[in-house]
Enzyme design. Sequence first.
Site, PDB file in Angstrom:
ATOM      1  CG  HIS A 123      -1.891   0.996   1.405  1.00  0.00           C
ATOM      2  ND1 HIS A 123      -1.611   2.279   1.803  1.00  0.00           N
ATOM      3  CD2 HIS A 123      -3.232   0.951   1.210  1.00  0.00           C
ATOM      4  CE1 HIS A 123      -2.740   2.974   1.848  1.00  0.00           C
ATOM      5  NE2 HIS A 123      -3.735   2.198   1.484  1.00  0.00           N
ATOM      6  CG  ASP A 200       0.507  -2.333   6.355  1.00  0.00           C
ATOM      7  OD1 ASP A 200      -0.460  -2.448   7.126  1.00  0.00           O
ATOM      8  OD2 ASP A 200       0.452  -1.674   5.302  1.00  0.00           O
ATOM      9  CD  GLN A 203      -7.013  -4.299   4.181  1.00  0.00           C
ATOM     10  OE1 GLN A 203      -7.966  -5.013   4.495  1.00  0.00           O
ATOM     11  NE2 GLN A 203      -7.178  -3.039   3.813  1.00  0.00           N
ATOM     12  CE  LYS A 226      -7.227   0.331   6.313  1.00  0.00           C
ATOM     13  NZ  LYS A 226      -7.934   0.705   5.095  1.00  0.00           N
ATOM     14  CB  CYS A 364      -3.770   3.335  -1.536  1.00  0.00           C
ATOM     15  SG  CYS A 364      -4.809   4.744  -1.298  1.00  0.00           S
TER      16      CYS A 364
HETATM   17  N1  PMP Z   1      -1.767  -0.579   4.637  1.00  0.00           N
HETATM   18  C1  PMP Z   1      -2.723  -1.335   4.097  1.00  0.00           C
HETATM   19  C2  PMP Z   1      -2.403  -2.744   3.707  1.00  0.00           C
HETATM   20  C3  PMP Z   1      -4.017  -0.819   3.918  1.00  0.00           C
HETATM   21  O1  PMP Z   1      -4.965  -1.586   3.380  1.00  0.00           O
HETATM   22  C4  PMP Z   1      -4.287   0.503   4.329  1.00  0.00           C
HETATM   23  C5  PMP Z   1      -5.663   1.119   4.134  1.00  0.00           C
HETATM   24  N2  PMP Z   1      -6.274   0.816   2.931  1.00  0.00           N
HETATM   25  C6  PMP Z   1      -3.262   1.246   4.904  1.00  0.00           C
HETATM   26  C7  PMP Z   1      -2.014   0.680   5.037  1.00  0.00           C
HETATM   27  C8  PMP Z   1      -3.481   2.649   5.385  1.00  0.00           C
HETATM   28  O2  PMP Z   1      -4.363   2.636   6.463  1.00  0.00           O
HETATM   29  P1  PMP Z   1      -4.923   4.007   7.081  1.00  0.00           P
HETATM   30  O3  PMP Z   1      -5.486   4.766   5.939  1.00  0.00           O
HETATM   31  O4  PMP Z   1      -5.952   3.562   8.049  1.00  0.00           O
HETATM   32  O5  PMP Z   1      -3.771   4.703   7.702  1.00  0.00           O
END
Ligand code: PMP
Length: 406
Positions: A123, A200, A203, A226, A364
């Site tokens: 991401h 990270d 998910q 999430k 993203c």
């Molecule tokens: N890493 C991953 C794998 C994600 O899916 C996301 C959110 N789509 C993020 C980072 C960023 O998370 P946040 O916008 O809650 O900071």
Amino acid sequence: MEYDVYSVRKDFPMLNQQIYGRPLVYLDNGATAQKPLSVIECINNFHTSKNSTIHRGIHFFSEQATEEFENARKTVQQFIHAEKSSEVIFTSGTTGSINGLAWSFGERFISPGDEIIISEMEHHSNIVPWQMLCERKGAVLKIIPFNDDGTLEINKLDTLITVKTRLISVMHISNTLGTINPIRAIIARAHANDIPVVIDGAQSVQHTGIDVQKLDCDFFVFSGHKIYGPTGIGILYAKEKWLHELPPFQGGGEMVNVVSFQKTTYNEPPVKFEAGTPNYIGAIGLAEALKYLTKTGLSGIAKHENALLEYGSQKLSELDFITLYGQAPDKSSILSFNLKDVHHYDAGMIIDKMGIAVRTGTHCAQPVMQHYGISGTIRASLGMYNTQEEIDTLISAVKKVRDMFA
Ligand code: PMP
């Protein structure tokens, strides 16, 4: 006890709605998940009758809020099986955690020519902060590629690691491909070379749970929103030794010990890393969400979601006009796809009109799109309250889109 998705659904008021005259089918959980009533009420109650900032007052409400905030930290500690609650830092979310860590780790440990390894499927939140750090310090970003089926080319890791590698940061589960990455193997190889690892978990925690001690990762990050908790709160877990070695990434508030114009000394972790007024209500709401998940049962949730994923993958792969992205054997809760000769955005607009919330675009993760030479995908991301009937609704919507474009 059998997992009862229909009774779980009753806990989520947001789901009980009609849009465009149809029952809402919410399949955008990878972006953000809905909140159970217990979380909504917990936050509401706090604002209604408990609100006071933490750490600063000796009055009744401030002390009560401080206690609830620190209890929330303990709840997170237990949920991720951290050794100590002081290893849990409250941040604004996954992005906030990685940015803070990248700055702090970079200041202390990164010099020109040093190398940081991430993967091709990350991401943007696990790419850009490291890129910014590399630019700032003259370091080099190296990439673990992935295969077309969505699995990491893990055998490349050994050639990517050199004596200059200072850190590896990889996602546990891909938000675009659903791949569950072999993070245990990555951590073991990294540690054999004395390299710390950031995971990270944005998910993953909500689907698989996590045991940071068993995993032996150095850092683990995730977002509250999430995992059925509030927005604007997240976690940076770090092994204790790092919290003593790393400098704070923000200054101000209670993160200090003594402040003078000559010199400031810092408080002990975790407070050292929580400058300013923390999002204490967010933290307490997040803890409530974790309690809800624990009470409902993580293994039942995982089993339910895996069955849904299998069903959805099967149904989509029966359609000859669909391309599915991400077919790793070890996969979680994400169905990313395109219809032949239909732009994902057009498809998404029509699917929306049928009451179904899916995401379209790059999610993203532009490098993933570049890998496949596409501009985006339609993504259905499943959560604990989704049902087989909702997958059927999605499949008929997808067929309708095909008919409209035929
Ligand atoms: N890493 C991953 C794998 C994600 O899916 C996301 C959110 N789509 C993020 C980072 C960023 O998370 P946040 O916008 O809650 O900071």
